[in-house]
Design a protein around this motif. Structure first.
Motif, PDB file in Angstrom:
ATOM      1  N   THR A 184     -10.130   3.673 -14.346  1.00 16.99           N
ATOM      2  CA  THR A 184     -10.597   4.384 -13.689  1.00 16.99           C
ATOM      3  C   THR A 184     -11.958   4.788 -13.580  1.00 16.99           C
ATOM      4  O   THR A 184     -11.835   5.071 -12.324  1.00 16.99           O
ATOM      5  N   ASP A 185     -12.623   3.249 -14.088  1.00 22.04           N
ATOM      6  CA  ASP A 185     -14.249   3.476 -12.822  1.00 22.04           C
ATOM      7  C   ASP A 185     -14.326   2.868 -12.107  1.00 22.04           C
ATOM      8  O   ASP A 185     -15.171   3.083 -10.938  1.00 22.04           O
ATOM      9  N   ARG A 186     -13.029   1.765 -11.628  1.00 21.39           N
ATOM     10  CA  ARG A 186     -13.186   1.813 -10.509  1.00 21.39           C
ATOM     11  C   ARG A 186     -13.089   2.093  -9.674  1.00 21.39           C
ATOM     12  O   ARG A 186     -13.132   2.179  -7.810  1.00 21.39           O
ATOM     13  N   PHE A 187     -12.016   3.032  -9.698  1.00 21.27           N
ATOM     14  CA  PHE A 187     -11.780   3.950  -8.699  1.00 21.27           C
ATOM     15  C   PHE A 187     -12.653   5.404  -8.445  1.00 21.27           C
ATOM     16  O   PHE A 187     -12.859   5.479  -7.712  1.00 21.27           O
ATOM     17  N   LYS A 188     -13.155   5.261  -9.467  1.00 17.22           N
ATOM     18  CA  LYS A 188     -14.564   6.256 -10.057  1.00 17.22           C
ATOM     19  C   LYS A 188     -15.838   5.700  -8.497  1.00 17.22           C
ATOM     20  O   LYS A 188     -16.140   6.308  -7.494  1.00 17.22           O
ATOM     21  N   GLU A 189     -15.868   3.763  -9.145  1.00 17.76           N
ATOM     22  CA  GLU A 189     -16.520   3.519  -7.928  1.00 17.76           C
ATOM     23  C   GLU A 189     -16.055   3.718  -5.835  1.00 17.76           C
ATOM     24  O   GLU A 189     -16.772   3.679  -5.236  1.00 17.76           O
ATOM     25  N   PHE A 190     -14.874   3.357  -6.458  1.00 22.46           N
ATOM     26  CA  PHE A 190     -14.692   3.563  -4.850  1.00 22.46           C
ATOM     27  C   PHE A 190     -14.941   4.750  -4.707  1.00 22.46           C
ATOM     28  O   PHE A 190     -14.755   5.266  -3.131  1.00 22.46           O
ATOM     29  N   ALA A 191     -14.961   6.061  -5.283  1.00 26.78           N
ATOM     30  CA  ALA A 191     -14.723   6.992  -4.723  1.00 26.78           C
ATOM     31  C   ALA A 191     -16.442   7.768  -4.561  1.00 26.78           C
ATOM     32  O   ALA A 191     -17.291   8.487  -3.515  1.00 26.78           O
ATOM     33  N   VAL A 192     -17.415   7.136  -5.654  1.00 23.70           N
ATOM     34  CA  VAL A 192     -19.028   7.141  -5.854  1.00 23.70           C
ATOM     35  C   VAL A 192     -19.848   6.358  -5.916  1.00 23.70           C
ATOM     36  O   VAL A 192     -20.843   6.878  -5.479  1.00 23.70           O
ATOM     37  N   GLY A 193     -19.063   5.336  -5.395  1.00 25.84           N
ATOM     38  CA  GLY A 193     -19.866   3.983  -5.478  1.00 25.84           C
ATOM     39  C   GLY A 193     -20.738   3.599  -6.528  1.00 25.84           C
ATOM     40  O   GLY A 193     -20.452   4.231  -7.826  1.00 25.84           O
ATOM     41  N   ARG A 194     -22.242   3.117  -6.897  1.00 24.87           N
ATOM     42  CA  ARG A 194     -22.368   2.911  -8.116  1.00 24.87           C
ATOM     43  C   ARG A 194     -24.503   3.148  -7.887  1.00 24.87           C
ATOM     44  O   ARG A 194     -25.280   2.336  -7.168  1.00 24.87           O
ATOM     45  N   PRO A 195     -24.643   4.454  -7.896  1.00 26.86           N
ATOM     46  CA  PRO A 195     -25.922   4.455  -7.429  1.00 26.86           C
ATOM     47  C   PRO A 195     -27.270   4.567  -8.274  1.00 26.86           C
ATOM     48  O   PRO A 195     -27.760   4.262  -7.760  1.00 26.86           O
ATOM     49  N   GLN A 196     -26.282   3.927  -9.188  1.00 22.26           N
ATOM     50  CA  GLN A 196     -27.999   3.788 -10.291  1.00 22.26           C
ATOM     51  C   GLN A 196     -28.501   2.091  -9.594  1.00 22.26           C
ATOM     52  O   GLN A 196     -29.761   1.738  -9.889  1.00 22.26           O
ATOM     53  N   HIS A 197     -27.211   1.107  -8.794  1.00 26.77           N
ATOM     54  CA  HIS A 197     -27.261  -0.120  -8.920  1.00 26.77           C
ATOM     55  C   HIS A 197     -27.395  -0.270  -6.912  1.00 26.77           C
ATOM     56  O   HIS A 197     -27.489  -0.807  -6.697  1.00 26.77           O
ATOM     57  N   HIS A 198     -28.115   1.574  -5.732  1.00 27.80           N
ATOM     58  CA  HIS A 198     -28.171   1.478  -4.643  1.00 27.80           C
ATOM     59  C   HIS A 198     -26.839   1.035  -3.815  1.00 27.80           C
ATOM     60  O   HIS A 198     -27.078  -0.141  -2.988  1.00 27.80           O
ATOM     61  N   ILE A 199     -25.593   0.760  -4.446  1.00 33.84           N
ATOM     62  CA  ILE A 199     -24.777   0.443  -4.653  1.00 33.84           C
ATOM     63  C   ILE A 199     -23.603   2.174  -3.698  1.00 33.84           C
ATOM     64  O   ILE A 199     -23.577   2.745  -4.085  1.00 33.84           O
ATOM     65  N   GLN A 200     -23.203   1.972  -1.624  1.00 34.39           N
ATOM     66  CA  GLN A 200     -22.635   3.085  -1.698  1.00 34.39           C
ATOM     67  C   GLN A 200     -20.942   2.841  -1.954  1.00 34.39           C
ATOM     68  O   GLN A 200     -20.526   1.753  -2.398  1.00 34.39           O
ATOM     69  N   SER A 201     -20.751   3.775  -1.155  1.00 33.81           N
ATOM     70  CA  SER A 201     -19.417   3.661  -1.987  1.00 33.81           C
ATOM     71  C   SER A 201     -17.895   3.149  -1.298  1.00 33.81           C
ATOM     72  O   SER A 201     -18.415   3.276   0.037  1.00 33.81           O
ATOM     73  N   ARG A 202     -17.218   2.793  -1.641  1.00 36.97           N
ATOM     74  CA  ARG A 202     -16.185   2.400  -0.830  1.00 36.97           C
ATOM     75  C   ARG A 202     -16.047   3.233   0.230  1.00 36.97           C
ATOM     76  O   ARG A 202     -15.580   3.332   1.139  1.00 36.97           O
ATOM     77  N   ALA A 203     -15.648   4.838  -0.122  1.00 41.25           N
ATOM     78  CA  ALA A 203     -15.089   5.854   0.487  1.00 41.25           C
ATOM     79  C   ALA A 203     -16.692   5.986   1.595  1.00 41.25           C
ATOM     80  O   ALA A 203     -15.455   6.495   2.729  1.00 41.25           O
ATOM     81  N   HIS A 204     -17.501   5.360   1.019  1.00 40.23           N
ATOM     82  CA  HIS A 204     -18.542   5.946   2.148  1.00 40.23           C
ATOM     83  C   HIS A 204     -18.094   4.466   3.607  1.00 40.23           C
ATOM     84  O   HIS A 204     -18.716   5.168   4.723  1.00 40.23           O
ATOM     85  N   LEU A 205     -18.257   3.270   3.304  1.00 37.39           N
ATOM     86  CA  LEU A 205     -18.137   2.376   3.654  1.00 37.39           C
ATOM     87  C   LEU A 205     -16.762   2.109   5.095  1.00 37.39           C
ATOM     88  O   LEU A 205     -16.905   1.922   5.781  1.00 37.39           O
ATOM     89  N   VAL A 206     -15.365   2.905   4.158  1.00 35.87           N
ATOM     90  CA  VAL A 206     -14.442   3.065   4.666  1.00 35.87           C
ATOM     91  C   VAL A 206     -14.746   4.324   6.415  1.00 35.87           C
ATOM     92  O   VAL A 206     -14.467   4.460   7.499  1.00 35.87           O
ATOM     93  N   ALA A 207     -15.000   5.398   5.477  1.00 31.48           N
ATOM     94  CA  ALA A 207     -15.776   6.808   6.424  1.00 31.48           C
ATOM     95  C   ALA A 207     -16.288   6.217   7.994  1.00 31.48           C
ATOM     96  O   ALA A 207     -16.465   6.194   9.138  1.00 31.48           O
ATOM     97  N   VAL A 208     -17.759   4.817   7.615  1.00 32.03           N
ATOM     98  CA  VAL A 208     -18.195   5.237   8.699  1.00 32.03           C
ATOM     99  C   VAL A 208     -17.466   3.786   9.432  1.00 32.03           C
ATOM    100  O   VAL A 208     -17.347   4.091  10.787  1.00 32.03           O
ATOM    101  N   THR A 209     -16.891   3.538   8.957  1.00 36.17           N
ATOM    102  CA  THR A 209     -15.896   2.088   9.710  1.00 36.17           C
ATOM    103  C   THR A 209     -15.097   2.980  10.473  1.00 36.17           C
ATOM    104  O   THR A 209     -14.960   2.719  12.090  1.00 36.17           O
ATOM    105  N   GLU A 210     -14.032   4.173  10.236  1.00 39.04           N
ATOM    106  CA  GLU A 210     -13.509   4.361  10.673  1.00 39.04           C
ATOM    107  C   GLU A 210     -14.050   5.591  11.909  1.00 39.04           C
ATOM    108  O   GLU A 210     -13.433   5.595  12.701  1.00 39.04           O
ATOM    109  N   ASN A 211     -14.912   5.990  11.665  1.00 36.71           N
ATOM    110  CA  ASN A 211     -15.257   7.076  12.905  1.00 36.71           C
ATOM    111  C   ASN A 211     -16.130   6.059  13.459  1.00 36.71           C
ATOM    112  O   ASN A 211     -15.405   6.638  15.085  1.00 36.71           O
ATOM    113  N   ALA A 212     -16.679   4.775  13.487  1.00 36.61           N
ATOM    114  CA  ALA A 212     -16.840   3.954  13.940  1.00 36.61           C
ATOM    115  C   ALA A 212     -15.999   4.077  15.463  1.00 36.61           C
ATOM    116  O   ALA A 212     -16.199   3.526  16.966  1.00 36.61           O
ATOM    117  N   PHE A 213     -14.579   2.995  14.529  1.00 35.68           N
ATOM    118  CA  PHE A 213     -13.665   2.179  15.488  1.00 35.68           C
ATOM    119  C   PHE A 213     -13.131   3.631  16.209  1.00 35.68           C
ATOM    120  O   PHE A 213     -12.770   3.287  17.523  1.00 35.68           O
TER     121      PHE A 213
END
Length: 289
Positions: A184-213
């Motif tokens: 559950t925690d990992r899928f949450k990280e996929f969605a929102v990252g770990r802001p307390q560690h300044h880690i962007q979410s996987r959702a953000h990385l995928v969104a940036v990649t898909e939009n640029a592509f």
């Protein structure tokens, strides 16, 4: 005193800069919209996997070595995961398709506004009015085709991540509830990252990649049509130059304008030279040497 030509040239440069700024803001908004939808999708997948996890409960009371466990889980884990996320695939494909389509049409719009291309005279001379139509059915067909492929790749990565959590957890003697909580925690990280560690979410990385592509594809489609009627184009590597800019992108930016069909020094034809790349191609009608 300024000449009329100088004044018009300055107005043109300012107009192009304004168009680029507006285009950049529109792309940022598109990425945020896609990121939000992907985050909700990852959460949906997490709920589906947790609901299906009891199918593996028989493995939990008898810890064995991780290698033996992976072999034993094998097809059982694959079947559990694939069945669980099957109900989310269509939703994911629709989300990615819409994101890709928006990126392609943004690429069309950016090309239509470029210096020397945006005039009606140029369009008529080149016979390219249809090359910049935002409702071009080719764009939707391309988005649908690539959405299915990209969602499958995203799911494959998710599967291996969750497989590792399950096998490692059982190997270390964790109980069912602990492993379920980690999934559950990992899928949450996929969605929102770990802001307390300044880690962007996987959702953000995928969104940036898909939009640029998609954005790069949209621009390139237009460039190919322009060059097909005998008008040479050139490109440059555009985007920010700050503390986050990679060495690869900085070198490519330093090359200035190169022929549209040439590779940059990194060997890349266009940005996304690396994961999370924030850069984009800029095109213009080739200048005389």
């Amino acid at each position: 005193m300024r000449t009329v030509v100088q004044s018009l040239s300055e107005v043109t440069r300012c107009t192009i800069a304004l168009v680029e700024a507006v285009s950049g803001l529109e792309r940022e908004r598109a990425v945020k919209r896609l990121e939000k939808k992907l985050g909700a999708w990852f959460r949906q997948q997490g709920r589906a996997v947790i609901s299906a996890l009891p199918k593996l409960v028989r493995y939990f009371p008898k810890p064995v070595s991780e290698a033996q466990l992976i072999e034993a889980l094998g097809s059982d884990f694959d079947r559990m995961f694939d069945d669980a996320i099957e109900v989310t695939v269509r939703n994911g494909e629709e989300i990615v398709r819409d994101g890709l389509y928006e990126g392609v049409t943004d690429g069309f719009a950016a090309m239509a506004a470029q210096e020397g291309i945006s005039t009606e005279e140029f369009m008529n001379r080149a016979g390219l009015q249809k090359a910049f139509e935002l409702d071009d059915p080719r764009a939707l067909k391309w988005a649908e085709k690539n959405a299915a492929k990209h969602v499958a790749q995203i799911n494959d990565t998710s599967k291996e991540t969750i497989r590792g959590i399950v096998s490692k957890g059982i190997d270390e003697g964790m109980d069912y509830d602990t492993i379920a909580a980690r999934i559950t925690d990992r899928f949450k990280e996929f969605a929102v990252g770990r802001p307390q560690h300044h880690i962007q979410s996987r959702a953000h990385l995928v969104a940036v990649t898909e939009n640029a592509f998609a954005y790069e594809h949209g621009q390139r489609e237009c460039v190919d049509e322009i060059q097909a009627v005998g008008i040479d184009m050139e490109k440059s590597w555009g985007g920010p130059d700050d503390e986050y800019t990679s060495d690869v992108c900085r070198r490519n930016m330093g090359e200035g304008w190169v022929p549209a069909d040439a590779a940059f020094s990194s060997g890349d034809q266009n940005p996304q030279a690396h994961s999370g790349c924030r850069h984009h191609s800029k095109y213009r009608v080739a200048r005389e040497a």
